[in-house]
Scaffold this active site. Structure first.
Site, mmCIF file in Angstrom:
data_model
loop_
_atom_site.group_PDB
_atom_site.id
_atom_site.type_symbol
_atom_site.label_atom_id
_atom_site.label_comp_id
_atom_site.label_asym_id
_atom_site.label_seq_id
_atom_site.Cartn_x
_atom_site.Cartn_y
_atom_site.Cartn_z
ATOM 1 N N ARG B 349 46.297 36.534 42.254
ATOM 2 C CA ARG B 349 46.378 35.121 41.838
ATOM 3 C C ARG B 349 47.757 34.818 41.282
ATOM 4 O O ARG B 349 48.396 33.835 41.634
ATOM 5 C CB ARG B 349 45.316 34.873 40.770
ATOM 6 C CG ARG B 349 45.351 33.512 40.149
ATOM 7 C CD ARG B 349 44.698 33.531 38.779
ATOM 8 N NE ARG B 349 43.300 33.880 38.844
ATOM 9 C CZ ARG B 349 42.696 34.690 37.965
ATOM 10 N NH1 ARG B 349 43.382 35.257 36.974
ATOM 11 N NH2 ARG B 349 41.414 34.942 38.076
ATOM 12 N N ASN B 474 40.209 31.864 34.390
ATOM 13 C CA ASN B 474 40.043 32.394 33.039
ATOM 14 C C ASN B 474 39.392 33.768 33.144
ATOM 15 O O ASN B 474 38.170 33.907 33.213
ATOM 16 C CB ASN B 474 39.163 31.438 32.231
ATOM 17 C CG ASN B 474 39.078 31.854 30.779
ATOM 18 O OD1 ASN B 474 39.190 33.031 30.451
ATOM 19 N ND2 ASN B 474 38.860 30.885 29.903
ATOM 20 N N ASP B 475 40.238 34.806 33.137
ATOM 21 C CA ASP B 475 39.762 36.183 33.313
ATOM 22 C C ASP B 475 38.698 36.574 32.299
ATOM 23 O O ASP B 475 38.008 37.577 32.480
ATOM 24 C CB ASP B 475 40.930 37.162 33.139
ATOM 25 C CG ASP B 475 41.882 37.133 34.323
ATOM 26 O OD1 ASP B 475 41.438 36.838 35.438
ATOM 27 O OD2 ASP B 475 43.081 37.411 34.118
ATOM 28 N N THR B 476 38.639 35.861 31.199
ATOM 29 C CA THR B 476 37.738 36.264 30.124
ATOM 30 C C THR B 476 36.427 35.482 30.136
ATOM 31 O O THR B 476 35.573 35.700 29.287
ATOM 32 C CB THR B 476 38.412 36.072 28.751
ATOM 33 O OG1 THR B 476 38.581 34.669 28.523
ATOM 34 C CG2 THR B 476 39.754 36.771 28.697
ATOM 35 N N GLN B 478 33.515 35.632 31.449
ATOM 36 C CA GLN B 478 32.808 36.675 32.198
ATOM 37 C C GLN B 478 31.305 36.421 32.137
ATOM 38 O O GLN B 478 30.608 36.941 31.283
ATOM 39 C CB GLN B 478 33.195 38.058 31.641
ATOM 40 C CG GLN B 478 34.662 38.375 31.887
ATOM 41 C CD GLN B 478 35.265 39.305 30.855
ATOM 42 O OE1 GLN B 478 34.620 39.666 29.873
ATOM 43 N NE2 GLN B 478 36.509 39.706 31.064
#
Lengths: 788, 788
Positions: B349, B474-476, B478
């Site tokens: 990305r 937003n990798d977090t 989850q």
């Protein structure tokens, strides 16, 4: 040059000068909470697993060396001067300095400008805390107002993330001072993993939870801004680098002294801190716990006590070597100042060996370890090379051979360790315990051992020797190749010994068929080694992937290797004649002033077919260093050959006590063994590396007690078979064995190394050298005379 | 408080005080050899891959901060005093100090006790070396005899091993001084990987290759024993910690000055050093290479130059932001003083986004990157989240959702990046290039894009929104769970934009069927979002694994998220009414003095269903910090809505130049963007973290040039569509586009933000705001007037 001495009465090593060549460390641990501490206060802590539950941070290989640690700063508020009573990190020249490493504790005494300080660090037996107990005395004639600062830097529980995921770790951890608990709490914001707490029973006048607030910009532990200013900044840490720093103000009249207890601990939930904080604010509780811990160590040591004409030998046998053995039993090769605790896990081979020399003192713990180890075996008999203590999950190291993941020897060590356990304890029931394989199926331990044998039997190469797989004992002898046929002669010898051991076990366990089968197999293995691995003056080491010989006269480099000589004798593969001949070759080619080196001549360049062993400059690690682990095997071989003076000479060459006066050369601690001593092919000949975590600990204790002193547990008695220096008149050993105490005195009037042992037990003459099993909880007097 | 200023003429940022709140760094790199250097000489180097080919070691998060580095020590042999002309590591208070970070170079000037020093550090364009060019001048009235020491500490190539396998790494590396080459060579004993060399063109009077020999026991870079003594120990390193340290003696009469060049380089084989050593011992060659490098940067920058009424805006747009864009294009999020270069690799990305703002200047490099990225796609359309530059091999981060490894958005970014490339270059042939999937099969790039669309189309949840997988942008966030049905509204919006983009591409690429298909799909996606994701005043953010809404009035925490508002407008999902409404909500709830924060209110505790986002204390990282990357999307949205003053206000809030006077609050470099600025829910509101490597670089340049200045490449021309602060009278932009130079002047006599652009090109009136493509290598005058 000498930096300290042994205080055997107190079972302490006393360091008199702080700037030792390397940090000289100690392990403070109850087996779960572990704190390492150097002679200048450096070190770190973890709980159960140094990879996943790291409490305090450490900067390995730092400049200056050995930061951070469990620091106390003392600031004289009249002069604004401050110093560290442990010397580091402030490194002011102290008026007096003394560090005593004892069993499970470390004590500092030092003075500076009229202030005398004592700090005792230890970990209680049952609580997962570390205690820093400080006494400050005013030895001047003036009233002193002091600010006492404490400092500990937290690690992000996951030691891997702590190093690697820098921009992440500085945004997830929290440390806050709780007014209610008078303690600093440290945890991840999400409250996963654990909580650490830090407090003191003094009146905390200020605190810091944020490293940068305490230390200040472009400063270090040597000159924190808070200490310079005389008070902390009352910072909290929401992210950043959490620490625990406190400030206590004390006023001392001349001669007056005051005490403060600091406690750092780990708990699952915050509420669990209350009881521990309450307990450890009381001086008497600290004293009680300290004495309990000392008693536990005394109980551990009392199981084998030797009194010989060699005082250094006594201090290493009775105190330091068993102490190191307990440490390697607890942490294998996982975590020290050189092992970072994030890579290796617990080694299968290592851990089996680590049981050998603690088994007489900790039979129950060894029992549990053996069961845990056996769970890392596959149905094929193969085993994982490593496992991680927190989860018990097995795995492999990075350098694994992807085609043959096994290590040629790993699985066989389980047999040696179980055999040792059985002979020590007589507990045959362990063989009947059901234990899972990695795949999930279950069998009794005895079947696990059989599968280990079967694995080697099923995996041999073109010369009939066991395939080496990734490597053998020598992790760096990586004979990987497209033919998948590297063979290890050393493993063949170990296999022979394993067959003799399981053969003995089969007999005791009433498995007659196995007994005959293993006996026959052993004969074949022995014959093959003597036929195909004898090089004329010694045994070769291996065959590489192309079937070419390693460790032969015909090689230009790596002509002779130590291990296939010592193991030829130890494993009973060699005839007496060949045994003497190959051990003479060891003496001719491998013996140096600081021990026996691993091979000769070293590899002077990289050989892709050899792998790791030729990636080290000559004289380092497996490329011809004095790899200490292997020296006791040579000592045992010499004992078997009856050459007690040679065995003892070898023994002494690597013994730490002999390094005390040449500490500037040896560098590492003179009270414990290191993994290696640099060989004589390297300019730094004699300098040791990687102290503490080494198989040397177990094997050298076994060599000394079982082979030099010659007191060896057997299935049906305690064998007395010494092989000592000729000049010794006599020696005495107190040995606990099968619920009885053997008080053994050996007389050597004829000044023999080895002879016939004429034995009287409780005044009754014995027929052979096997002292009976009593199991009566009593002391028995064993009088031994060695005669021609 | 201010620590320096912009010297726009020289394209330099000049630091006037060494003790900046954090190290303020620069990247010296030719795209392969990369050296990071701070304003006090700290930093490290690597070649191609910071994980596997690390040359110089760095101790992240050290105390004191920022060690080691490329150090020079100057010792006055009359007084025995020594200092560092870069301030660190000796940290003596200098009589004068100046550090100039330029494009691809860093220059220090400082004085101490009558000695003036200049050091220029840079990496030449074509040779894989770094140059340290030193000039020492005697400004006193006395003759001076000086010893000049250099110091660089090597890393064990593998940066992971260097940290983790301590006891191993100290036994495999070799550094030796070669009398013949007058250079120090550093390599592994086995000569695997590479060789580093270090030399100077001065007369080397002594040297050290062993760190401990140079530094001395219990010392650090601040007080090396060799410098103190005035000469090195001529040590070699066979194992240990290899370094390169040299000593040159020079004598200077009053006013006399002398120069020394130090060169550190990396080569595959030792013999390759000769030519480089010969070349870089000549001052004129260093000068030539330095000018070549400067010219390369000028060529890079000239492609877009803006002249607006806001000088700070000009300096950031014309110099620093494109400079940062090149750095993020080269190293993604992989390696800085906060990213350790051992974990993440290059993000899929990230790297796609990094192409956006360098494409006009480096079309060929972007072309190659897009091809490389597409190789990390699976046949399903899914892509690897990361890949490693040395091998091109893809992978996943640690926190991967094992059940749904994909990230909801990753694959869509390839469409945005390709679309941007096509519009910038007109090179439609890239779509026809055959590229492998991970599985090995091949298709043309256009089919890769189609599969990306198909992947999202095939993976939707119960509300018809794309499954979030491991997370989205937003990798977090989850939203893992047993139902595997977390959905991302943001990805739905991105999907809508991707459909519009591929739709446009299909039309240009003559794929009529696809065009119709994508058009219909886009309508459905848009309808679904407006139906199911509108919360009344803004768009919701996601649905969790139980189908519960995230980012709604009904949530107690995390009621409103920035990204689904800005993307609603940017992706053309929102009607103008809803667009204005949701961006007003952003202004009401998320706007702070230092930028727009990511969400409101922050999560005050961990929610297992939310995952990572709730593991940060409020105000940090994705838990309501001002995550800078997202701010330009809001600026673009405001431009689309025509609110130029708001867009510009947002733009300025995170612009580094605006931090120059509050550097003590902002902490990180005021000349480049950081990943985040701590939000107003945290006590350290305003302090930035993780500088340099952030998608902010690309997007903020795009927001400024394409949307605020409004000069946007299209398939058939250069669109002029400004949305500026009302108070601006005019601005001018020189823009290279499709092999022509557009000299664009925009007049704003009516003080509008947005209006109708009346355009004359080369004095010819245009019908619309799309300036034609010329491809004639010439300059064209574009006159624009904005009117109601």
């Amino acid at each position: 040059m000498q930096y300290g001495y042994f205080d055997n009465k107190k079972k302490e090593y006393l360091i008199t000068q702080p700037d030792t060549p390397l940090p000289w460390i100690n392990y403070l641990s109850n087996g779960k909470y572990c704190a390492m501490i150097s002679n200048t206060g450096g070190g770190y802590s973890f709980y159960i697993d140094p990879r996943d539950l790291r409490i305090l941070r450490y900067r390995y290989n730092n400049l200056p060396v050995d930061r951070p640690g469990r620091y106390i700063y003392i600031r004289d508020n009249h002069t604004s001067e401050y110093w560290s009573p442990t010397w580091q990190p402030v490194m002011k020249s102290l008026d007096s300095y003394e560090c005593r490493h004892g069993l499970g504790y470390t004590k500092f005494s030092s003075s500076y400008q009229g202030i005398h300080t004592e700090i005792l660090y230890f970990v209680p037996l049952e609580d997962n805390v570390e205690i820093w107990s400080l006494t400050v005395q005013n030895t001047s004639s003036e009233r002193k107002e002091l600010n006492i600062f404490s400092y500990a830097e937290f690690c992000l529980w996951s030691a891997i993330s702590d190093q690697r995921d820098l921009q992440y770790i500085q945004n997830v951890a929290v440390a806050k001072y709780s007014e209610k608990n008078k303690a600093i709490f440290y945890h991840l914001f999400d409250l996963s993993t654990y909580v650490a707490f830090f407090s003191s029973n003094g009146n905390i006048t200020s605190y810091d939870c944020d490293r940068e607030a305490f230390i200040g910009d472009y400063r270090s532990e040597a000159n924190p801004i808070s200490v310079e200013k005389g008070r902390c900044g009352d910072s909290q840490a929401l992210g950043g680098n959490p620490i625990a720093a406190t400030c206590n103000k004390i006023v001392l009249n001349p001669n007056e002294s005051k005490k403060i207890i600091f406690v750092l601990g780990v708990i699952k939930e915050k509420s669990q801190a209350t009881q521990l904080l309450y307990k450890y604010e009381k001086f008497e509780n600290v004293e009680i716990e300290f004495l309990k811990m000392k008693e536990a160590w005394d109980n551990y040591l009392k199981n084998l006590v030797a009194e010989t004409p060699d005082k250094d030998f006594n201090s290493i046998i009775n105190i330091w070597n068993p102490y190191q053995c307990k440490t390697t039993f607890d942490w294998a090769r996982y975590v020290s100042f050189y092992e970072t605790g994030i890579g290796r896990g617990i080694g299968f081979r290592d851990s089996n060996q680590d049981t050998l020399a603690v088994c007489h003192a900790l039979p129950n713990q060894v029992h549990d370890r053996l069961i845990e180890l056996a769970k890392n075996q596959f149905e094929s008999g193969e085993v994982y090379h490593i496992y991680f203590p927190l989860t018990g999950k097995g795995g492999y190291p990075d350098y694994i051979n992807p085609i043959m993941k096994f290590f040629g020897d790993d699985h066989l060590w389980l047999i040696f360790a179980v055999s040792n356990y059985l002979k020590e304890t007589g507990d045959m029931s362990i063989l009947e315990e059901n234990i899972k394989y990695v795949e999930g199926s279950k069998e009794i331990l005895y079947e696990h051992l059989k599968r280990a044998i079967r694995f080697t039997n099923n995996n041999t190469g073109p010369h009939g020797f066991p395939l080496i797989g990734t490597a053998d004992w020598n992790d760096t002898l990586q004979l990987h190749g497209p033919n998948k046929q590297g063979e290890s002669v050393m493993v063949a010898m170990q296999y022979h010994k394993a067959l003799l051991d399981i053969d003995e076990i089969a007999k005791e366990f009433n498995r007659k068929n196995n007994f005959i089968e293993y006996n026959n197999l052993a004969d074949k293995v022995k014959e093959n080694i003597n036929k195909n691995a004898w090089d004329g003056e010694w045994y070769i080491r291996a065959f590489d992937d192309d079937g070419e010989v390693i460790g032969s006269q015909n090689n230009e480099e790596g002509k002779i290797f130590l291990n296939t000589q010592s193991w030829a004798v130890f494993s009973k593969v060699a005839s007496e004649e060949r045994g003497l001949q190959c051990m003479d070759s060891v003496r001719n080619y491998l013996n140096t002033n600081y021990g026996i080196k691993l091979l000769y001549p070293p590899y002077t360049q990289f050989y892709p077919k050899m792998g790791g062993i030729s990636t080290f400059p000559p004289g380092l690690k497996e490329n011809a260093s004095i790899f200490c682990h292997t020296n006791p095997w040579a000592e045992i071989a010499e004992c078997i050959l009856g050459r007690g003076d040679i065995a003892y000479e070898y023994y002494k060459k690597i013994t730490p006590t002999t390094k005390n006066k040449i500490a500037e050369i040896h560098q590492t601690e003179p009270y414990i063994y290191s993994q290696m001593i640099t060989g004589n092919d390297h300019p730094k000949f004699g300098s040791a590396k990687n102290s503490w975590l080494t198989g040397t600990a177990s094997w050298t204790l076994k060599a000394a007690t079982d082979w030099i002193l010659g007191i060896r547990p057997q299935f049906h008695g305690l064998m007395i078979d010494p092989c000592i220096p000729k000049k010794w008149n006599k020696f005495r050993v107190i040995r606990y064995f099968r619920n009885a105490i053997y008080d053994i005195t050996v007389q050597n009037p004829e000044h023999l190394s080895k002879g016939n042992a004429r034995i009287r037990v409780d005044n009754i003459k014995q027929e052979n050298n096997l002292v009976p099993i009593f199991k009566d909880g009593r002391k028995h007097i064993v009088e031994v005379k060695i005669e021609q």
